[in-house]
Write an enzyme that holds these catalytic residues in place. Structure first.
Site, PDB file in Angstrom:
ATOM      1  CD  GLU A 148      -1.053   0.272   3.756  1.00  0.00           C
ATOM      2  OE1 GLU A 148      -2.430   0.208   3.571  1.00  0.00           O
ATOM      3  OE2 GLU A 148      -0.541   0.299   4.990  1.00  0.00           O
ATOM      4  CE  LYS A 150       5.873   4.901   6.317  1.00  0.00           C
ATOM      5  NZ  LYS A 150       5.594   6.250   6.712  1.00  0.00           N
ATOM      6  NE  ARG A 155       6.318   2.075  13.943  1.00  0.00           N
ATOM      7  CZ  ARG A 155       7.345   1.462  13.705  1.00  0.00           C
ATOM      8  NH1 ARG A 155       8.578   2.086  13.332  1.00  0.00           N
ATOM      9  NH2 ARG A 155       7.650   0.133  13.914  1.00  0.00           N
ATOM     10  NE  ARG A 170      11.014   6.313  15.859  1.00  0.00           N
ATOM     11  CZ  ARG A 170      10.978   5.431  14.755  1.00  0.00           C
ATOM     12  NH1 ARG A 170       9.873   5.637  13.868  1.00  0.00           N
ATOM     13  NH2 ARG A 170      11.845   4.516  14.541  1.00  0.00           N
ATOM     14  CD  GLU A 199       3.538   5.911   9.793  1.00  0.00           C
ATOM     15  OE1 GLU A 199       3.318   6.819   9.273  1.00  0.00           O
ATOM     16  OE2 GLU A 199       4.792   5.599   9.684  1.00  0.00           O
TER      17      GLU A 199
END
Length: 237
Positions: A148, A150, A155, A170, A199
């Site tokens: 898919e 990006k 994150r 993250r 995300e």
């Protein structure tokens, strides 16, 4: 701070000397503790050379850039403890705290590392991408797979254990209070226990993403969260 003006002419401090002094400073409590911490700090600086004083100042102020990257520290811990670096890396991934992993490795070796396990509501180190020489090689490694577009966002790591939900960055910071719409989305999932990696992205009304800076500004905001969730809602992927 009452630090001595001069510096030691010759180096005499050992790493353990500094560690013990900082430990005493950190644990000093009660009446007279402030004065005790000042004396400890003054004594530590008084025993340090000028170069060591600069190092200690940078260390204590969080401005030290000494190049000890996590990957290098993992290898050093493995060598010091006499264990495989892969065991240290696995424990670090599920524990999220390298100092805790190092303590277990030095004290109990591989058995100590084996005690670290995947734990709901405790953040994991983010999973990193692997490399491949070409697209065919990548698809062979992860087949079957889907591809898919990006879209660049922030994150996140989402944990759900029954009715409790936590969202982490993250860097493993708990930001659940900043992203109530994501917390609510997790509550609606028909699962009792799950850890999700993905995300958060701020989308326009037409479904197109806002500029990356808009997402990050919304993601980092601690004030006016309820108003922001209405004006700049976050979607998860």
């Amino acid at each position: 701070l009452g630090l001595p003006e001069g510096a030691a002419r010759a180096p005499s401090l050992q790493i353990l000397d500094v560690d013990e002094a900082l430990s005493r400073i950190a644990t000093a409590t009660g009446r007279g503790s402030q004065a005790a911490r000042r004396r400890e700090l003054a004594d530590l600086y008084g025993r340090a050379t000028e170069q060591e004083q600069r190092f200690l100042t940078a260390l204590l102020l969080g401005e030290l850039r000494q190049g000890a990257l996590e990957g290098l520290m993992i290898e050093a811990i493995a060598r010091a403890a006499g264990v495989a670096s892969s065991d240290v890396r696995r424990a670090f991934m599920v524990a999220g705290d390298l100092s805790e992993v190092a303590t277990a490795a030095i004290a109990n070796g591989r058995d100590g590392l084996a005690n670290f396990a995947l734990t709901l509501l405790r953040p994991l180190q983010p999973m990193l991408a692997q490399t491949a020489t070409d697209l065919q090689g990548a698809m062979t490694r992860v087949h079957p797979a889907a591809v898919e577009w990006k879209v660049d966002g922030a994150r996140i790591q989402a944990h759900k254990a029954g009715d409790e939900v936590r969202i982490f960055t993250r860097n493993l910071a708990d930001i659940s209070a900043r992203v109530p719409e994501i917390v609510e989305a997790l509550h609606t999932l028909p699962v009792k226990a799950v850890i999700l990696d993905g995300e958060a992205i701020a989308l326009r009304e037409n479904g197109r993403p806002h500029p990356f800076q808009v997402t990050m500004s919304r993601f980092g905001s601690r004030l006016g969260v309820e108003e922001l969730r209405r004006s700049v809602p976050l979607s998860t992927f």
